[in-house]
Design a protein around this motif. Structure first.
Motif, PDB file in Angstrom:
ATOM      1  N   LEU A   1      20.654  30.965 -21.271  1.00 34.85           N
ATOM      2  CA  LEU A   1      20.207  32.185 -20.601  1.00 34.85           C
ATOM      3  C   LEU A   1      21.296  32.608 -19.614  1.00 34.85           C
ATOM      4  O   LEU A   1      21.278  32.208 -18.442  1.00 34.85           O
ATOM      5  CB  LEU A   1      18.881  31.938 -19.869  1.00 34.85           C
ATOM      6  N   PRO A   2      22.268  33.399 -20.056  1.00 32.15           N
ATOM      7  CA  PRO A   2      23.448  33.668 -19.217  1.00 32.15           C
ATOM      8  C   PRO A   2      23.157  34.440 -17.939  1.00 32.15           C
ATOM      9  O   PRO A   2      23.947  34.384 -16.997  1.00 32.15           O
ATOM     10  CB  PRO A   2      24.371  34.461 -20.147  1.00 32.15           C
ATOM     11  N   ASN A   3      22.022  35.163 -17.891  1.00 27.67           N
ATOM     12  CA  ASN A   3      21.702  35.930 -16.686  1.00 27.67           C
ATOM     13  C   ASN A   3      20.790  35.178 -15.726  1.00 27.67           C
ATOM     14  O   ASN A   3      20.478  35.687 -14.645  1.00 27.67           O
ATOM     15  CB  ASN A   3      21.039  37.255 -17.067  1.00 27.67           C
ATOM     16  N   ALA A   4      20.346  34.005 -16.116  1.00 27.80           N
ATOM     17  CA  ALA A   4      19.424  33.249 -15.273  1.00 27.80           C
ATOM     18  C   ALA A   4      20.174  32.576 -14.127  1.00 27.80           C
ATOM     19  O   ALA A   4      21.411  32.535 -14.095  1.00 27.80           O
ATOM     20  CB  ALA A   4      18.691  32.206 -16.113  1.00 27.80           C
TER      21      ALA A   4
ATOM     22  N   SER B   1      14.696  38.218 -25.278  1.00 24.09           N
ATOM     23  CA  SER B   1      13.387  37.554 -25.244  1.00 24.09           C
ATOM     24  C   SER B   1      12.347  38.561 -24.766  1.00 24.09           C
ATOM     25  O   SER B   1      12.684  39.599 -24.193  1.00 24.09           O
ATOM     26  CB  SER B   1      13.424  36.356 -24.300  1.00 24.09           C
ATOM     27  N   SER B   2      11.075  38.246 -25.008  1.00 25.86           N
ATOM     28  CA  SER B   2      10.009  39.126 -24.513  1.00 25.86           C
ATOM     29  C   SER B   2       9.405  38.598 -23.224  1.00 25.86           C
ATOM     30  O   SER B   2       8.951  39.367 -22.381  1.00 25.86           O
ATOM     31  CB  SER B   2       8.919  39.298 -25.573  1.00 25.86           C
ATOM     32  N   SER B   3       9.411  37.277 -23.061  1.00 28.62           N
ATOM     33  CA  SER B   3       8.891  36.682 -21.827  1.00 28.62           C
ATOM     34  C   SER B   3       9.298  35.219 -21.773  1.00 28.62           C
ATOM     35  O   SER B   3       9.671  34.617 -22.786  1.00 28.62           O
ATOM     36  CB  SER B   3       7.364  36.809 -21.749  1.00 28.62           C
ATOM     37  N   ARG B   4       9.221  34.662 -20.557  1.00 24.61           N
ATOM     38  CA  ARG B   4       9.541  33.242 -20.381  1.00 24.61           C
ATOM     39  C   ARG B   4       8.620  32.654 -19.323  1.00 24.61           C
ATOM     40  O   ARG B   4       8.497  33.190 -18.219  1.00 24.61           O
ATOM     41  CB  ARG B   4      11.005  33.077 -19.970  1.00 24.61           C
ATOM     42  N   SER B   5       7.962  31.548 -19.687  1.00 22.77           N
ATOM     43  CA  SER B   5       7.203  30.772 -18.710  1.00 22.77           C
ATOM     44  C   SER B   5       8.121  29.677 -18.182  1.00 22.77           C
ATOM     45  O   SER B   5       9.321  29.667 -18.465  1.00 22.77           O
ATOM     46  CB  SER B   5       5.955  30.172 -19.362  1.00 22.77           C
ATOM     47  N   THR B   6       7.594  28.749 -17.451  1.00 20.55           N
ATOM     48  CA  THR B   6       8.439  27.660 -16.959  1.00 20.55           C
ATOM     49  C   THR B   6       8.727  26.622 -18.033  1.00 20.55           C
ATOM     50  O   THR B   6       9.611  25.785 -17.859  1.00 20.55           O
ATOM     51  CB  THR B   6       7.776  26.967 -15.756  1.00 20.55           C
ATOM     52  N   SER B   7       8.005  26.693 -19.165  1.00 22.29           N
ATOM     53  CA  SER B   7       8.170  25.652 -20.181  1.00 22.29           C
ATOM     54  C   SER B   7       8.484  26.179 -21.574  1.00 22.29           C
ATOM     55  O   SER B   7       8.728  25.392 -22.487  1.00 22.29           O
ATOM     56  CB  SER B   7       6.896  24.797 -20.262  1.00 22.29           C
TER      57      SER B   7
ATOM     58  N   THR C   1       9.455  32.244 -13.865  1.00 24.95           N
ATOM     59  CA  THR C   1       9.196  32.976 -15.099  1.00 24.95           C
ATOM     60  C   THR C   1      10.096  34.202 -15.160  1.00 24.95           C
ATOM     61  O   THR C   1      10.735  34.578 -14.177  1.00 24.95           O
ATOM     62  CB  THR C   1       7.722  33.399 -15.168  1.00 24.95           C
ATOM     63  N   ALA C   2      10.133  34.836 -16.343  1.00 22.65           N
ATOM     64  CA  ALA C   2      10.969  36.021 -16.513  1.00 22.65           C
ATOM     65  C   ALA C   2      10.405  36.886 -17.621  1.00 22.65           C
ATOM     66  O   ALA C   2       9.631  36.421 -18.470  1.00 22.65           O
ATOM     67  CB  ALA C   2      12.408  35.623 -16.832  1.00 22.65           C
ATOM     68  N   GLY C   3      10.796  38.155 -17.616  1.00 25.65           N
ATOM     69  CA  GLY C   3      10.424  39.071 -18.683  1.00 25.65           C
ATOM     70  C   GLY C   3      11.528  39.135 -19.719  1.00 25.65           C
ATOM     71  O   GLY C   3      12.056  38.111 -20.156  1.00 25.65           O
ATOM     72  N   ILE C   4      11.921  40.346 -20.087  1.00 27.75           N
ATOM     73  CA  ILE C   4      12.977  40.513 -21.085  1.00 27.75           C
ATOM     74  C   ILE C   4      14.314  40.064 -20.498  1.00 27.75           C
ATOM     75  O   ILE C   4      14.693  40.472 -19.396  1.00 27.75           O
ATOM     76  CB  ILE C   4      13.058  41.981 -21.538  1.00 27.75           C
ATOM     77  N   GLU C   5      15.025  39.222 -21.220  1.00 30.22           N
ATOM     78  CA  GLU C   5      16.348  38.766 -20.794  1.00 30.22           C
ATOM     79  C   GLU C   5      17.156  38.359 -22.019  1.00 30.22           C
ATOM     80  O   GLU C   5      16.614  38.166 -23.108  1.00 30.22           O
ATOM     81  CB  GLU C   5      16.236  37.587 -19.824  1.00 30.22           C
TER      82      GLU C   5
END
Length: 437
Positions: free
Chosen positions: A57-60, A27-33, A89-93
């Protein structure tokens, strides 16, 4: 093979994976939604393609790993989270998109399927822990003037050997304590090689603080099989085997041990706890060696590569009746005394027992340590997943067809493993079998 690699292979075989990259994307980014996955952006799609998918999201964090997906933006690849908002939130994952069942269901079915996969184990019987030296650490052994490690590079039988590197003269590793009776004969054996220096195999009297007999020395780099037959001295009720060297710097690899047995007293012999059901027991095998090797002091050892087996008759010579409520629940009952040879058992062991760690529903690389071919494991687990999907939704023809295809591949793979070579006096002609003339 890694557990995560197995999961990704199952996604591919079953058809659960969504999109062009087998369902696994950065992914490039993730918000809460919502999460943006550029790899699924496709202007020709309507956006409905991701509805009813699952985002994994196995690393979350555990609570954030899986969510139901909604209608996505085909231009940007932004996929909304239709469940509970993510905690942050998250960046690349790493993100995985899958159809039909949730990631938790997939994980549970995979684990259940793995528990049903059996593989054949051949295990030397011994009277102390880690006699086969297959444990991942040397924790069952005690060291004096020696460093102990497990090796996977110099192994004759099994997966590992016990490496004993001397830090001082007379160093050794000792196995667990075995109780004996004075005046009785005891048999024990060891298979080992000396990478540097000279190795020794010894039975030690813990009550009189002395070696029993002379032990056996060996300085060759080819695995040799050493056998000791001793009479228990007066006052001795406890012994141990010692995997030893001679001088500081000696580097010895011990492959496995058998015994020690009291020849006219040990009719009940413990087996590994993984042999916990009677149907798993296949054979009790007595090892014989046809070749010999001479030690540095004229000792006679057996060439470990000349081992052959003679099988004992079940019911007549040996019985295995697990008694789970007993203090010693898993023992073979011999109907004749143990021999002056190694005893081995062949049994079916659950492949799940061979996992180096308990698998988790993450991206961590838990190693699957099994003797079965990777493809066989993948197909068996994938077939179980397809069966589960169809059981939940009998109208899922894609999963049903994929299950049928997997079943055929598995049948072909199994049949190929079971094909016997033609006898030596048989010639295979294009039209069939013929005999030499």
């Amino acid at each position: 093979m890694l557990w995560e690699a197995l999961r990704h292979s199952v996604l591919l075989e079953t058809g659960m994976a969504f999109g062009p990259l087998n369902g696994v994307y950065p992914s490039s980014s993730r918000s809460t939604s919502a999460i943006i996955i550029p790899g699924v952006a496709n202007a020709s799609w309507s956006g409905m393609e991701t509805a009813q998918l699952w985002i994994f999201l196995p690393n979350a964090a555990t609570a954030d790993r899986e969510r139901p997906a909604g209608v996505f933006n085909p231009t940007t690849g932004s996929i909304p989270n239709e469940g509970k908002v993510w905690s942050g939130t998250a960046g690349i994952e790493q993100a995985e998109l899958q159809k039909w069942i949730s990631p938790t269901e997939l994980f549970n079915v995979m684990v259940s399927a793995f528990m049903e996969i059996d593989q054949t184990e051949l295990h030397p019987l011994g009277a102390f822990e880690d006699n086969d030296c297959n444990a991942s650490t040397a924790g069952a052994w005690s060291a004096v003037n020696a460093n102990l490690n497990k090796s996977t590079s110099k192994v004759r039988t099994g997966r590992r050997s016990l490496r004993v590197t001397l830090t001082g003269a007379g160093g050794y590793a000792s196995g667990g304590v075995v109780t004996v009776t004075p005046g009785k004969q005891v048999y024990a054996s060891a298979t080992f090689l000396a990478d540097v220096g000279t190795g020794r195999f010894v039975i030690y009297d813990l009550d009189n603080n002395a070696e029993i007999g002379d032990g056996i020395s060996y300085n060759g780099e080819r695995f040799a099989h050493a056998e000791l037959l001793v009479t228990v001295p007066s006052g001795c009720e406890r012994i141990e085997v010692r995997a030893a060297g001679v001088n500081s710097g000696d580097d010895i690899y011990f492959d496995h041990f058998s015994g020690p047995w009291v020849l006219d007293g040990d009719f009940n012999i413990a087996v590994p706890s993984t042999l916990n059901e009677s149907w798993r027991f296949r054979k009790l095998r007595e090892a014989r060696y046809s070749g010999t090797i001479t030690g540095p002091n004229g000792e006679s050892l057996k060439d470990a590569r000349t081992r052959q087996f003679q099988d004992w008759a079940q019911k007549q010579d040996v019985n295995f009746i697990p008694l789970p409520s007993d203090a010693n629940p898993y023992e073979l009952q011999l109907t004749k005394p143990p021999p002056q040879n190694d005893l081995w058992i062949e049994y079916l062991r659950s492949a799940y027992d061979m996992l180096s760690t308990v698998p988790a529903n993450t991206a961590d690389d838990e190693t699957i340590e099994t003797d079965l071919p990777d493809q066989e494991v993948i197909l068996k687990v994938s077939l179980a997943v397809c069966d589960y999907i169809v059981s939940k939704d009998p109208t899922n023809n894609e999963a049903r067809l994929n299950g049928g295809r997997i079943e055929k591949k598995l049948a072909n793979l199994t049949a190929a493993k079971e094909v016997d070579l033609a006898p030596q006096d048989t010639v295979v002609y294009r039209g069939g079998l013929g005999r030499r003339v």
